[in-house]
Each structure stands twice: as structure tokens, then as C-alpha cells.
Design a protein around this motif. Structure first.
Motif, mmCIF file in Angstrom:
data_model
loop_
_atom_site.group_PDB
_atom_site.id
_atom_site.type_symbol
_atom_site.label_atom_id
_atom_site.label_comp_id
_atom_site.label_asym_id
_atom_site.label_seq_id
_atom_site.Cartn_x
_atom_site.Cartn_y
_atom_site.Cartn_z
ATOM 1 N N MET A 265 0.886 -1.212 0.083
ATOM 2 C CA MET A 265 -0.110 0.219 -0.020
ATOM 3 C C MET A 265 0.791 1.202 -0.015
ATOM 4 S SD MET A 265 -2.924 1.283 2.548
ATOM 5 C CE MET A 265 -1.818 1.860 3.892
ATOM 6 N N THR A 266 0.402 2.459 -0.545
ATOM 7 C CA THR A 266 1.162 3.495 -0.695
ATOM 8 C C THR A 266 0.279 4.712 -0.419
ATOM 9 O OG1 THR A 266 2.941 4.617 -2.046
ATOM 10 C CG2 THR A 266 1.012 3.699 -3.014
ATOM 11 N N THR A 267 0.566 5.808 -0.295
ATOM 12 C CA THR A 267 -0.264 6.991 0.010
ATOM 13 C C THR A 267 -0.624 7.524 -1.216
ATOM 14 O OG1 THR A 267 1.461 8.548 0.379
ATOM 15 C CG2 THR A 267 0.755 7.453 2.089
ATOM 16 N N LEU A 268 -1.594 8.544 -1.156
ATOM 17 C CA LEU A 268 -1.919 9.082 -2.651
ATOM 18 C C LEU A 268 -0.737 10.215 -2.912
ATOM 19 C CD1 LEU A 268 -4.142 9.594 -4.616
ATOM 20 C CD2 LEU A 268 -5.378 11.218 -3.024
ATOM 21 N N ASN A 269 -0.257 10.709 -1.854
ATOM 22 C CA ASN A 269 0.808 11.494 -2.013
ATOM 23 C C ASN A 269 2.156 10.957 -2.740
ATOM 24 O OD1 ASN A 269 -0.634 13.950 -0.959
ATOM 25 N ND2 ASN A 269 0.333 13.669 1.032
ATOM 26 N N ALA A 270 2.394 9.746 -2.498
ATOM 27 C CA ALA A 270 3.351 9.099 -3.183
ATOM 28 C C ALA A 270 3.106 8.837 -4.579
ATOM 29 C CB ALA A 270 3.774 7.868 -2.373
ATOM 30 N N ILE A 271 1.781 8.482 -4.699
ATOM 31 C CA ILE A 271 1.348 8.323 -6.171
ATOM 32 C C ILE A 271 1.597 9.464 -6.792
ATOM 33 C CG2 ILE A 271 -0.650 7.701 -7.638
ATOM 34 C CD1 ILE A 271 0.517 5.240 -6.270
ATOM 35 N N ALA A 272 0.957 10.595 -6.472
ATOM 36 C CA ALA A 272 0.909 11.942 -7.002
ATOM 37 C C ALA A 272 2.495 12.316 -7.244
ATOM 38 C CB ALA A 272 0.142 13.013 -6.133
ATOM 39 N N ALA A 273 3.549 12.099 -6.452
ATOM 40 C CA ALA A 273 4.745 12.495 -6.634
ATOM 41 C C ALA A 273 5.433 11.740 -7.965
ATOM 42 C CB ALA A 273 5.586 12.042 -5.390
ATOM 43 N N GLU A 274 4.992 10.416 -7.896
ATOM 44 C CA GLU A 274 5.453 9.432 -9.095
ATOM 45 C C GLU A 274 4.944 10.147 -10.353
ATOM 46 O OE1 GLU A 274 5.932 5.133 -9.252
ATOM 47 O OE2 GLU A 274 4.734 5.418 -7.091
ATOM 48 N N LEU A 275 3.796 10.277 -10.228
ATOM 49 C CA LEU A 275 3.074 10.976 -11.594
ATOM 50 C C LEU A 275 3.663 12.193 -12.055
ATOM 51 C CD1 LEU A 275 0.939 10.597 -13.897
ATOM 52 C CD2 LEU A 275 -0.715 11.358 -12.341
ATOM 53 N N ASP A 276 4.009 12.948 -10.852
ATOM 54 C CA ASP A 276 4.552 14.471 -11.335
ATOM 55 C C ASP A 276 6.100 14.321 -11.904
ATOM 56 O OD1 ASP A 276 4.279 17.317 -10.927
ATOM 57 O OD2 ASP A 276 5.983 16.898 -9.589
ATOM 58 N N ALA A 277 6.452 13.212 -11.382
ATOM 59 C CA ALA A 277 7.956 12.913 -11.853
ATOM 60 C C ALA A 277 7.897 12.430 -13.274
ATOM 61 C CB ALA A 277 8.748 11.923 -10.896
ATOM 62 N N ARG A 278 6.967 11.636 -13.592
ATOM 63 C CA ARG A 278 6.887 11.289 -14.817
ATOM 64 C C ARG A 278 6.425 12.186 -15.780
ATOM 65 N NH1 ARG A 278 2.375 6.468 -15.958
ATOM 66 N NH2 ARG A 278 0.966 8.364 -16.081
ATOM 67 N N GLN A 279 5.547 13.131 -15.449
ATOM 68 C CA GLN A 279 5.127 14.120 -16.329
ATOM 69 C C GLN A 279 6.229 15.172 -16.797
ATOM 70 O OE1 GLN A 279 2.241 12.353 -17.295
ATOM 71 N NE2 GLN A 279 1.866 14.767 -17.883
ATOM 72 N N ILE A 280 7.093 15.452 -15.823
ATOM 73 C CA ILE A 280 8.046 16.440 -15.977
ATOM 74 C C ILE A 280 9.284 15.546 -16.671
ATOM 75 C CG2 ILE A 280 10.231 17.587 -14.661
ATOM 76 C CD1 ILE A 280 7.847 18.057 -12.403
ATOM 77 N N ALA A 281 9.555 14.127 -16.552
ATOM 78 C CA ALA A 281 10.377 13.592 -17.414
ATOM 79 C C ALA A 281 9.992 13.654 -18.792
ATOM 80 C CB ALA A 281 10.695 12.078 -16.801
ATOM 81 N N ASN A 282 8.592 13.469 -18.844
ATOM 82 C CA ASN A 282 8.158 13.414 -20.455
ATOM 83 C C ASN A 282 7.975 14.822 -20.832
ATOM 84 O OD1 ASN A 282 8.233 10.804 -20.582
ATOM 85 N ND2 ASN A 282 6.099 10.551 -19.883
ATOM 86 N N GLY A 283 8.588 15.927 -20.368
ATOM 87 C CA GLY A 283 8.580 17.273 -20.971
ATOM 88 C C GLY A 283 7.286 18.132 -20.444
ATOM 89 N N GLY A 284 6.410 17.547 -19.666
ATOM 90 C CA GLY A 284 5.181 18.300 -19.257
ATOM 91 C C GLY A 284 5.349 18.968 -18.068
ATOM 92 N N ALA A 285 4.489 19.684 -17.675
ATOM 93 C CA ALA A 285 4.772 20.813 -16.477
ATOM 94 C C ALA A 285 4.423 20.103 -15.048
ATOM 95 C CB ALA A 285 3.493 21.887 -16.748
ATOM 96 N N GLY A 286 4.096 19.253 -15.016
ATOM 97 C CA GLY A 286 3.716 18.359 -13.855
ATOM 98 C C GLY A 286 2.383 18.006 -13.712
ATOM 99 N N PHE A 287 2.020 17.299 -12.568
ATOM 100 C CA PHE A 287 0.765 16.843 -12.237
ATOM 101 C C PHE A 287 -0.419 17.699 -11.797
ATOM 102 C CE2 PHE A 287 -1.756 14.183 -9.250
ATOM 103 C CZ PHE A 287 -2.661 13.743 -10.190
ATOM 104 N N SER A 288 0.112 18.234 -10.490
ATOM 105 C CA SER A 288 -0.853 19.276 -9.824
ATOM 106 C C SER A 288 -1.867 18.860 -9.277
ATOM 107 C CB SER A 288 -1.070 20.465 -10.571
ATOM 108 O OG SER A 288 0.069 21.022 -11.328
ATOM 109 N N ASN A 289 -1.761 17.378 -8.752
ATOM 110 C CA ASN A 289 -2.992 16.709 -8.259
ATOM 111 C C ASN A 289 -4.363 16.963 -8.705
ATOM 112 O OD1 ASN A 289 -1.532 15.648 -5.959
ATOM 113 N ND2 ASN A 289 -1.575 17.609 -4.932
ATOM 114 N N ASP A 290 -4.249 16.625 -10.088
ATOM 115 C CA ASP A 290 -5.574 16.930 -10.955
ATOM 116 C C ASP A 290 -6.075 15.690 -11.420
ATOM 117 O OD1 ASP A 290 -7.510 17.887 -12.509
ATOM 118 O OD2 ASP A 290 -6.211 18.269 -14.156
#
Length: 66
Positions: free
Chosen positions: A1-26
Motif C-alpha cells: 500500500m502507498t499513499t496518494l501523495n506518493a502516487i502523485a509524486a510519481e506521476l509528477d516526476a513522470r510528467q516532468i520527465a516527459n517534458g510536461g509541466a507536472g501533475f498538480s494533483n489533477d
């Protein structure tokens, strides 16, 4: 089990690595789910890949529709 914040951080890192602006908990914009639904999925997931697997293949995490 992981926290929602940890999932959001992973998603944010993936978005940035792919040239995006980040996730912003959307959660609604990315997955068309509520914050509560995202939290229920994250409770069962080990990481972002697990989160997306549950989101794509299961439905018991959905908010009830009246």
C-alpha cells in the motif's frame, strides 16, 4: 500500500520527465476520477503502475452514483 501523495509524486516526476509541466494533483483531469476515488485506489496500489492497473481494470473503487 502507498499513499496518494506518493502516487502523485510519481506521476509528477513522470510528467516532468516527459517534458510536461507536472501533475498538480489533477485527478479529474488525468483520470476522470474524484479525489476520494483516487485515495481508494492508492490505498490498494504499491506504486503508480499499480494505481493505473487498478484504475483501468477494476470498478469497486468508484463513487456510488445515486
Amino acid at each position: 500500500m502507498t499513499t496518494l501523495n506518493a502516487i502523485a509524486a510519481e506521476l509528477d516526476a513522470r510528467q516532468i520527465a516527459n517534458g510536461g509541466a507536472g501533475f498538480s494533483n489533477d485527478w479529474a483531469g488525468f483520470y476522470d476520477i474524484s479525489d476520494d476515488e483516487a485515495a481508494r485506489i492508492a490505498e490498494r496500489a504499491d506504486d503508480l503502475a499499480g494505481f493505473e492497473t487498478i484504475w483501468e481494470n477494476e470498478t469497486d473503487w468508484r463513487d456510488e452514483v445515486n
